[in-house]
Design a protein around this motif. Structure first.
Motif, PDB file in Angstrom:
ATOM      1  N   THR A 327       7.010  -3.942   0.930  1.00  0.00           N
ATOM      2  CA  THR A 327       6.504  -4.357   1.540  1.00  0.00           C
ATOM      3  C   THR A 327       5.860  -2.665   1.493  1.00  0.00           C
ATOM      4  O   THR A 327       4.561  -2.719   1.684  1.00  0.00           O
ATOM      5  N   LEU A 328       6.910  -1.518   1.744  1.00  0.00           N
ATOM      6  CA  LEU A 328       6.044  -0.707   1.441  1.00  0.00           C
ATOM      7  C   LEU A 328       5.748  -0.067   0.623  1.00  0.00           C
ATOM      8  O   LEU A 328       4.177   1.260   0.747  1.00  0.00           O
ATOM      9  N   VAL A 329       5.876  -0.155  -0.675  1.00  0.00           N
ATOM     10  CA  VAL A 329       5.630  -0.090  -1.640  1.00  0.00           C
ATOM     11  C   VAL A 329       3.697  -0.490  -1.847  1.00  0.00           C
ATOM     12  O   VAL A 329       2.940  -0.583  -2.628  1.00  0.00           O
ATOM     13  N   ASP A 330       4.585  -1.996  -1.752  1.00  0.00           N
ATOM     14  CA  ASP A 330       2.998  -2.528  -1.954  1.00  0.00           C
ATOM     15  C   ASP A 330       1.469  -1.912  -0.811  1.00  0.00           C
ATOM     16  O   ASP A 330       0.337  -2.125  -1.088  1.00  0.00           O
ATOM     17  N   GLU A 331       2.084  -1.329   0.577  1.00  0.00           N
ATOM     18  CA  GLU A 331       1.509  -1.074   1.352  1.00  0.00           C
ATOM     19  C   GLU A 331       0.147   0.188   1.251  1.00  0.00           C
ATOM     20  O   GLU A 331      -0.320   0.513   0.694  1.00  0.00           O
ATOM     21  N   ALA A 332       1.363   1.165   0.353  1.00  0.00           N
ATOM     22  CA  ALA A 332       0.864   2.425  -0.642  1.00  0.00           C
ATOM     23  C   ALA A 332      -0.578   1.632  -2.018  1.00  0.00           C
ATOM     24  O   ALA A 332      -1.813   2.110  -2.043  1.00  0.00           O
ATOM     25  N   ASN A 333       0.020   0.882  -2.056  1.00  0.00           N
ATOM     26  CA  ASN A 333      -0.302   0.911  -3.542  1.00  0.00           C
ATOM     27  C   ASN A 333      -2.032  -0.306  -2.795  1.00  0.00           C
ATOM     28  O   ASN A 333      -3.369  -0.200  -3.421  1.00  0.00           O
ATOM     29  N   GLY A 334      -1.798  -1.237  -1.902  1.00  0.00           N
ATOM     30  CA  GLY A 334      -3.541  -1.760  -1.512  1.00  0.00           C
ATOM     31  C   GLY A 334      -3.588  -0.765  -1.491  1.00  0.00           C
ATOM     32  O   GLY A 334      -5.068  -0.803  -0.700  1.00  0.00           O
ATOM     33  N   ALA A 335      -3.408   1.028  -0.630  1.00  0.00           N
ATOM     34  CA  ALA A 335      -4.041   1.952   0.319  1.00  0.00           C
ATOM     35  C   ALA A 335      -4.788   2.673  -1.286  1.00  0.00           C
ATOM     36  O   ALA A 335      -4.954   3.764  -1.040  1.00  0.00           O
ATOM     37  N   GLY A 336      -5.019   1.921  -2.439  1.00  0.00           N
ATOM     38  CA  GLY A 336      -4.920   3.276  -3.448  1.00  0.00           C
ATOM     39  C   GLY A 336      -4.280   3.540  -4.385  1.00  0.00           C
ATOM     40  O   GLY A 336      -4.592   3.046  -5.683  1.00  0.00           O
ATOM     41  N   GLY A 337      -2.727   3.711  -4.006  1.00  0.00           N
ATOM     42  CA  GLY A 337      -1.683   4.351  -4.918  1.00  0.00           C
ATOM     43  C   GLY A 337      -1.780   4.996  -5.593  1.00  0.00           C
ATOM     44  O   GLY A 337      -1.901   5.286  -6.945  1.00  0.00           O
ATOM     45  N   PRO A 338      -2.646   6.637  -4.907  1.00  0.00           N
ATOM     46  CA  PRO A 338      -3.067   7.449  -5.883  1.00  0.00           C
ATOM     47  C   PRO A 338      -1.395   8.202  -6.519  1.00  0.00           C
ATOM     48  O   PRO A 338      -2.381   9.158  -7.361  1.00  0.00           O
ATOM     49  N   ASP A 339      -0.291   8.063  -6.047  1.00  0.00           N
ATOM     50  CA  ASP A 339       0.437   8.724  -6.464  1.00  0.00           C
ATOM     51  C   ASP A 339       1.698   7.947  -6.169  1.00  0.00           C
ATOM     52  O   ASP A 339       1.748   6.485  -6.495  1.00  0.00           O
ATOM     53  N   ASN A 340       3.074   7.967  -7.447  1.00  0.00           N
ATOM     54  CA  ASN A 340       3.921   7.794  -7.727  1.00  0.00           C
ATOM     55  C   ASN A 340       4.535   7.218  -6.210  1.00  0.00           C
ATOM     56  O   ASN A 340       4.875   7.994  -5.676  1.00  0.00           O
ATOM     57  N   VAL A 341       5.036   6.233  -5.513  1.00  0.00           N
ATOM     58  CA  VAL A 341       5.634   5.760  -4.617  1.00  0.00           C
ATOM     59  C   VAL A 341       7.382   5.501  -4.939  1.00  0.00           C
ATOM     60  O   VAL A 341       7.163   4.112  -5.986  1.00  0.00           O
ATOM     61  N   SER A 342       7.659   6.151  -4.387  1.00  0.00           N
ATOM     62  CA  SER A 342       9.226   5.758  -3.862  1.00  0.00           C
ATOM     63  C   SER A 342       9.781   5.394  -2.270  1.00  0.00           C
ATOM     64  O   SER A 342       9.501   6.419  -1.363  1.00  0.00           O
ATOM     65  N   CYS A 343      10.551   4.172  -2.585  1.00  0.00           N
ATOM     66  CA  CYS A 343      10.790   4.196  -1.188  1.00  0.00           C
ATOM     67  C   CYS A 343      12.803   3.633  -1.108  1.00  0.00           C
ATOM     68  O   CYS A 343      12.617   2.943  -1.710  1.00  0.00           O
ATOM     69  N   VAL A 344      13.331   4.486  -0.468  1.00  0.00           N
ATOM     70  CA  VAL A 344      14.765   3.946  -0.030  1.00  0.00           C
ATOM     71  C   VAL A 344      14.949   3.640   1.383  1.00  0.00           C
ATOM     72  O   VAL A 344      14.671   4.320   1.754  1.00  0.00           O
ATOM     73  N   VAL A 345      15.366   2.286   1.801  1.00  0.00           N
ATOM     74  CA  VAL A 345      15.676   1.987   3.072  1.00  0.00           C
ATOM     75  C   VAL A 345      17.028   1.629   3.465  1.00  0.00           C
ATOM     76  O   VAL A 345      17.924   0.735   2.725  1.00  0.00           O
TER      77      VAL A 345
END
Ligand code: MN
Length: 353
Positions: A327-345
């Motif tokens: 969900t968090l990675v999708d959210e960043a991409n939904g906001a334009g995804g201007p940068d690489n995005v990494s999440c660890v939960v």
């Protein structure tokens, strides 16, 4: 001009005659007149205000060289400098406070019995985003180690992966109660060397590193750069890392508002990183783990485009770590995804027998 002897002047400004003589030698506060025959120093009444300022700044613990700078400024400018000085003191103190807590915890760990066995449920995902041609982030999650690294420069991808690879030795290392701190420090030095090997001393290549090491009852945090660690506990989201960026230090010093920082053209400029030109020590901190805690590590590809309130809502709503990272990675991409995005939960849960 009314002249005061050094003794009278010293009393009036609460500096000792000895200090006044030193400040004269250092060119910080020159007497208005020195008797050519006796060598006695005389001060003008008009110098009292500056002398009092010096006395107060000494009480703050400001080094003499900085006092000299402040004394040469107009009051408004001097006020800004003093505020900036104090912000730096508080930032340094915060790092030392965390290290102190770490040591106190370490020295008292032996006498503490943990009644419940805890373990981690975890998930990691890294995505190129919508704009960048390649992914220079590295994300990792294992039973003991959680890590996010955001590489930069021409060899950013190998730099971030080298940093995380070097920490993976912690997954299998013995964790004797007494030496977690040293073990971690050694691992970070190994990571730093690995990044330097990749960077080849260019100064253009480096990486951030934010990692959590599970000790069985606590989490040891290592952090350098502008990737972040958050803790979701009792429904509230807490950021447990401090960005090592130029704009964050300007916010701390009162020179910039968080809103101005978010739009600042140089907001990605790092003060500290692995492989950076100046050798820099990461922040170390020990986190007490409670069942129900949910940790998030992320690169600025998430925190740069998704506000904390939104992260909090999505992180709270996701049933499991897998759902949360997706969900968090999708959210960043939904906001334009201007940068690489990494999440660890990672969730702290009671161990299944
Ligand atoms: Mn990034």
């Amino acid at each position: 001009m009314e002249m005061l002897t050094i003794g009278v002047f010293a009393k009036a400004c609460r500096l000792s005659p000895k200090a006044l003589r030193l400040y004269d030698e250092l060119d910080l506060l020159r007497p208005a007149r020195v008797d050519p025959v006796t060598g006695y120093r005389y001060y003008a009444v008009g110098q009292l205000e500056q002398a009092r300022l010096v006395a107060w700044l000494r009480r703050l613990g400001m080094p003499l060289a900085e006092i000299r700078t402040v004394c040469a400024l107009e009051p408004a400018e001097a006020a800004r400098e003093i505020r900036a000085y104090w912000a730096r003191v508080e930032a340094e103190t915060a790092v030392r406070r965390d290290l102190t807590a770490f040591l106190v915890d370490h020295l008292t760990a032996e006498s503490r019995k943990d009644t419940t066995m805890l373990e981690l449920r975890y998930s990691a995902h890294s995505d190129t985003g919508r704009v960048r041609p390649a992914n220079q982030d590295t994300a990792y999650a294992g039973a003991r180690l959680l890590a996010v690294a955001d590489g930069y420069g021409p060899a950013g991808a190998p730099a971030s992966s080298a940093a995380v690879e070097a920490l993976k030795s912690l997954e299998s290392a013995e964790l004797p109660a007494g030496s977690v701190l040293n073990l971690l420090e050694d691992a970070v030095q190994g990571a730093s060397r690995a990044v330097e090997d990749v960077a080849g001393g260019s100064g253009e290549v480096g990486t951030t590193l934010t990692a959590l090491l599970w000790t069985g009852s606590r989490l040891a945090l290592v952090h350098i750069g502008d990737s972040r660690a958050y803790l979701l506990r009792d429904g509230g989201l807490f950021r447990i890392t401090h960005d090592h960026t130029v704009v964050q230090s300007m916010i701390d010093e009162g020179r910039l508002t968080p809103e101005e920082a978010a739009a600042h053209p140089q907001r990605a400029l790092l003060l500290k990183s692995l492989g950076g030109e100046a050798p820099a020590a990461p922040d170390l901190k020990l986190q007490e783990a409670r069942p129900g805690d949910r940790y998030l590590l992320c690169s600025d590809g998430l925190s740069g485009v998704v506000p904390d309130e939104r992260i909090e809502r999505l992180l709270s709503a996701a049933p499991a770590p897998d759902d949360a990272v997706r969900t968090l990675v999708d959210e960043a991409n939904g906001a334009g995804g201007p940068d690489n995005v990494s999440c660890v939960v990672a969730d702290v849960v009671e161990a299944q027998a």
